[in-house]
Scaffold this active site. Structure first.
Site, PDB file in Angstrom:
ATOM      1  N   ILE A  30      42.096  37.949  42.458  1.00  0.00           N
ATOM      2  CA  ILE A  30      41.121  38.551  41.542  1.00  0.00           C
ATOM      3  C   ILE A  30      41.193  40.071  41.595  1.00  0.00           C
ATOM      4  O   ILE A  30      41.260  40.740  40.553  1.00  0.00           O
ATOM      5  CB  ILE A  30      39.696  38.073  41.872  1.00  0.00           C
ATOM      6  CG1 ILE A  30      39.601  36.547  41.771  1.00  0.00           C
ATOM      7  CG2 ILE A  30      38.687  38.736  40.930  1.00  0.00           C
ATOM      8  CD1 ILE A  30      39.919  35.982  40.398  1.00  0.00           C
ATOM      9  N   TYR A  31      41.199  40.625  42.796  1.00  0.00           N
ATOM     10  CA  TYR A  31      41.286  42.087  42.934  1.00  0.00           C
ATOM     11  C   TYR A  31      42.533  42.616  42.234  1.00  0.00           C
ATOM     12  O   TYR A  31      42.475  43.572  41.450  1.00  0.00           O
ATOM     13  CB  TYR A  31      41.312  42.478  44.408  1.00  0.00           C
ATOM     14  CG  TYR A  31      41.582  43.950  44.645  1.00  0.00           C
ATOM     15  CD1 TYR A  31      40.560  44.895  44.523  1.00  0.00           C
ATOM     16  CD2 TYR A  31      42.863  44.401  44.978  1.00  0.00           C
ATOM     17  CE1 TYR A  31      40.813  46.241  44.723  1.00  0.00           C
ATOM     18  CE2 TYR A  31      43.121  45.748  45.177  1.00  0.00           C
ATOM     19  CZ  TYR A  31      42.094  46.664  45.047  1.00  0.00           C
ATOM     20  OH  TYR A  31      42.350  48.008  45.242  1.00  0.00           O
ATOM     21  N   GLY A  32      43.691  42.002  42.511  1.00  0.00           N
ATOM     22  CA  GLY A  32      44.933  42.445  41.898  1.00  0.00           C
ATOM     23  C   GLY A  32      44.909  42.333  40.391  1.00  0.00           C
ATOM     24  O   GLY A  32      45.487  43.163  39.679  1.00  0.00           O
TER      25      GLY A  32
END
Length: 265
Positions: free
Chosen positions: A151-153
């Site tokens: 998700i962060y990426g």
């Protein structure tokens, strides 16, 4: 002397950038989500020659970002450099296991917060006739995959595209739009995650130690590059592919000083 606004700058790389800009004699406005965090950061930055102010701002709320811009305009007269640094990294979960609230927090802060910052800063800079906007990217922004960072990426990959698009749209105005990739930096977030999952940290510590750097080291490098940047679309990168390869090769024959020990890890 430049007038600079940095979002999410009460700690981590944002705080390091503020400190480095101040050291060079520039005027800086830092921001964070709470009065307490802003006050504490200002106390740490204060020196006899300090030219720094603080403002409370949650970048996911456009009205608060507009208030930050207005504060900077009144306090400094103009904004030469606006850095969208505010971001959240909640890693260690697979895409299916990560709590919904963590997904929403990252999307709201990393994507909407940066989009709000860009739209507000760009509109203001068009009126004043000049300015530079920089967006903080991170792991995943070049399309690389890291376990536990799905998700962060994805948010950072989205920001890479968004920043390119904004740069093209603003090209006729002369407003510069750039990207920052600080690499792997030992921040409060990294320390928090290491302590929350010590087994996982222990498994990756040796590898990470070859690549991580301290905030001040990276921030001073980035600040000089930001100040000297005169081309829209430029990506200011600390940890290049060549540097990574060299460190990994050197690490095979000579142990690097432990970058985490000084932080109690």
């Amino acid at each position: 002397m430049a007038n600079i606004v940095i979002t999410g700058s009460t700690k981590g790389i944002g705080f390091g950038l503020a400190k480095a800009f101040i050291k060079c004699g520039h005027k800086v406005i830092i921001s964070g989500r709470s009065n307490e965090s802003v006050r504490e950061a200002l106390d740490r930055l204060q020196t006899p020659a300090c030219k720094c102010q603080g403002f409370v701002c949650d970048t996911s709320d456009r009205q608060q970002v507009e208030a930050l811009w207005q504060y900077a305009q009144v306090s400094l007269g103009s904004v030469d450099i606006w850095i969208n640094n505010a971001g959240l990294a909640r890693t260690g979960w697979s895409i299916l296991d990560i709590p919904q609230e963590e997904i929403e927090a990252m999307v709201h802060t990393n994507l909407m917060g940066t989009i709000n910052g860009c739209r507000v800063a760009a509109a203001g800079m068009q009126l004043q006739g000049q300015g530079k906007i920089f967006n903080m990217l991170g792991g995943g922004s070049d399309g690389e995959y890291f376990p536990g960072m799905g998700i962060y990426g994805s948010t950072k990959r989205g920001l890479d595209y968004f920043t390119d698009a904004l740069g093209k749209e603003l090209k006729p105005s002369g407003i510069l739009v750039g990207k920052i990739r600080p690499g792997m930096v030992v921040t409060d977030a990294v320390i928090r995650e290491a302590r929350s999952n010590p087994d996982r940290f222990a498994r990756s510590r040796k590898f990470m130690n070859n690549l991580v750097d301290q905030v001040d080291t990276v921030a001073e490098f980035l600040v000089q590059k930001i100040l000297n940047c005169n081309k829209s679309g430029e990506k200011i990168r600390w940890l290049t592919g060549g540097k990574m390869a060299t460190r990994m090769l050197v690490g095979m024959v000579r142990k690097r000083e432990d970058q985490f020990a000084r932080h109690g890890l």
